[in-house]
Design an enzyme around this catalytic site. Sequence first.
Site, PDB file in Angstrom:
ATOM      1  N   GLY A   1       0.777  -1.234   0.000  1.00  0.00           N
ATOM      2  CA  GLY A   1       0.000   0.000   0.000  1.00  0.00           C
ATOM      3  C   GLY A   1       0.810   1.286   0.000  1.00  0.00           C
ATOM      4  N   SER A   2       2.046   1.244  -0.489  1.00  0.00           N
ATOM      5  CA  SER A   2       2.814   2.500  -0.521  1.00  0.00           C
ATOM      6  C   SER A   2       2.227   3.470  -1.547  1.00  0.00           C
ATOM      7  CB  SER A   2       4.301   2.246  -0.785  1.00  0.00           C
ATOM      8  OG  SER A   2       4.526   1.833  -2.103  1.00  0.00           O
ATOM      9  N   ASN A   3       1.715   2.944  -2.664  1.00  0.00           N
ATOM     10  CA  ASN A   3       1.043   3.839  -3.626  1.00  0.00           C
ATOM     11  C   ASN A   3      -0.243   4.396  -3.028  1.00  0.00           C
ATOM     12  OD1 ASN A   3       2.305   4.104  -6.448  1.00  0.00           O
ATOM     13  ND2 ASN A   3       2.613   1.930  -5.964  1.00  0.00           N
TER      14      ASN A   3
ATOM     15  N   MET B   1      -3.671  -7.424  -7.116  1.00  0.00           N
ATOM     16  CA  MET B   1      -3.140  -8.530  -7.910  1.00  0.00           C
ATOM     17  C   MET B   1      -4.230  -9.456  -8.459  1.00  0.00           C
ATOM     18  SD  MET B   1      -0.105  -7.867  -8.270  1.00  0.00           S
ATOM     19  CE  MET B   1       1.249  -6.927  -7.588  1.00  0.00           C
ATOM     20  N   ARG B   2      -5.320  -8.877  -8.940  1.00  0.00           N
ATOM     21  CA  ARG B   2      -6.376  -9.649  -9.586  1.00  0.00           C
ATOM     22  C   ARG B   2      -6.718  -8.985 -10.916  1.00  0.00           C
ATOM     23  NH1 ARG B   2      -7.338 -14.407  -7.374  1.00  0.00           N
ATOM     24  NH2 ARG B   2      -9.436 -14.367  -8.272  1.00  0.00           N
TER      25      ARG B   2
ATOM     26  N   HIS C   1       1.758   0.206 -13.035  1.00  0.00           N
ATOM     27  CA  HIS C   1       2.542  -0.983 -13.361  1.00  0.00           C
ATOM     28  C   HIS C   1       4.029  -0.620 -13.329  1.00  0.00           C
ATOM     29  CE1 HIS C   1       3.388  -4.870 -15.136  1.00  0.00           C
ATOM     30  NE2 HIS C   1       4.205  -4.266 -15.977  1.00  0.00           N
TER      31      HIS C   1
ATOM     32  N   GLU D   1       6.770   5.984  -8.929  1.00  0.00           N
ATOM     33  CA  GLU D   1       5.347   5.593  -8.881  1.00  0.00           C
ATOM     34  C   GLU D   1       4.579   6.556  -7.980  1.00  0.00           C
ATOM     35  OE1 GLU D   1       4.354   1.461  -8.201  1.00  0.00           O
ATOM     36  OE2 GLU D   1       6.238   0.791  -9.047  1.00  0.00           O
TER      37      GLU D   1
ATOM     38  N   ASN E   1      -4.614   1.828 -13.333  1.00  0.00           N
ATOM     39  CA  ASN E   1      -3.677   0.893 -12.692  1.00  0.00           C
ATOM     40  C   ASN E   1      -2.271   1.477 -12.784  1.00  0.00           C
ATOM     41  OD1 ASN E   1      -2.685  -1.593 -11.592  1.00  0.00           O
ATOM     42  ND2 ASN E   1      -2.024  -2.178 -13.650  1.00  0.00           N
TER      43      ASN E   1
HETATM   44  C1  GAR Z   1       3.846  -1.468  -7.142  1.00  0.00           C
HETATM   45  O1  GAR Z   1       5.196  -1.507  -7.524  1.00  0.00           O
HETATM   46  C2  GAR Z   1       2.943  -1.556  -8.362  1.00  0.00           C
HETATM   47  O2  GAR Z   1       3.495  -0.933  -9.482  1.00  0.00           O
HETATM   48  C3  GAR Z   1       2.884  -3.053  -8.551  1.00  0.00           C
HETATM   49  O3  GAR Z   1       2.785  -3.589  -7.258  1.00  0.00           O
HETATM   50  C4  GAR Z   1       3.468  -2.721  -6.357  1.00  0.00           C
HETATM   51  C5  GAR Z   1       2.546  -2.417  -5.213  1.00  0.00           C
HETATM   52  O4  GAR Z   1       3.244  -1.716  -4.214  1.00  0.00           O
HETATM   53  N1  GAR Z   1       1.768  -3.420  -9.358  1.00  0.00           N
HETATM   54  C6  GAR Z   1       1.784  -4.444 -10.192  1.00  0.00           C
HETATM   55  O5  GAR Z   1       2.744  -5.166 -10.354  1.00  0.00           O
HETATM   56  C7  GAR Z   1       0.492  -4.660 -10.948  1.00  0.00           C
HETATM   57  N2  GAR Z   1       0.691  -5.545 -12.050  1.00  0.00           N
HETATM   58  P1  GAR Z   1       2.451  -0.952  -3.086  1.00  0.00           P
HETATM   59  O6  GAR Z   1       1.448  -1.961  -2.508  1.00  0.00           O
HETATM   60  O7  GAR Z   1       3.502  -0.586  -2.086  1.00  0.00           O
HETATM   61  O8  GAR Z   1       1.766   0.230  -3.690  1.00  0.00           O
END
Ligand code: GAR
Length: 217
Positions: free
Chosen positions: A12-14, A90-91, A109, A174, A107
């Site tokens: 959940g950092s984003n 991740m779904r 990526h 990100e 989303n």
């Molecule tokens: C992030 O790096 C995001 O880009 C990636 O998961 C991570 C989640 O980090 N997303 C994917 O790979 C989607 N295909 P977070 O939970 O710290 O935000």
Amino acid sequence: MIRIGVLVSGSGSNLASIIDACNEGRIDGEVSVVISNVADAYALQRAENRGIPTEVVRHDDCPDRQSFDMRIVSTLEKYQVDLVALAGFMRVLTPEFLSRYSGRVMNIHPALLPSFPGLGVRQKAIDHGVRFSGCTVHFVDAGVDTGPIIIQAVVPVYPDDTEDELKNRILALEHQIYPRAIQLFAQGDLEIVGRKVFVNNIMKEDSQCLINPPLNN
Ligand code: GAR
């Protein structure tokens, strides 16, 4: 002021970067609900620490993808969400879900799409020997990481990078581009035309250029 629903599965950092941007006025909106398909995702903790409502919808509790997605839709409707932001969710969403939120699901990526879609992409970029990778915020369509691109950021990749080093280099960007993409949406400045996303009032920078390794050092 838009109402944002954030879907998460992990750290959940984003999510934190989006909530912080709302609180600091960099996004004209609020995170109305955080929905996780993983009951012990740290993202839920981050949301609760910031006073944001959370909901858990476990895919294991649903007989099929459609019913899982429809439970998420009814949760989003309960919170009257305008925009759905996938942040480490991740779904893969069904076409039925996407038709309800057409043009309103984003989303992030951790690669420069259309290169390296799917999972494990940072290590794949290192193993391929690319000189640059980065991150992409895109609208979600029925494919995996195939939807119209809103914003991208580029980082250098070095052959001796570890996956963690590249991950952290990309993650820092990100956290900058996801809030920006959401604010462009909130301002009504994004227009999807086929595969392309037009951004209103964009400054074109013809001289912007990155070379790795540098031409002289
Ligand atoms: C992030 O790096 C995001 O880009 C990636 O998961 C991570 C989640 O980090 N997303 C994917 O790979 C989607 N295909 P977070 O939970 O710290 O935000």
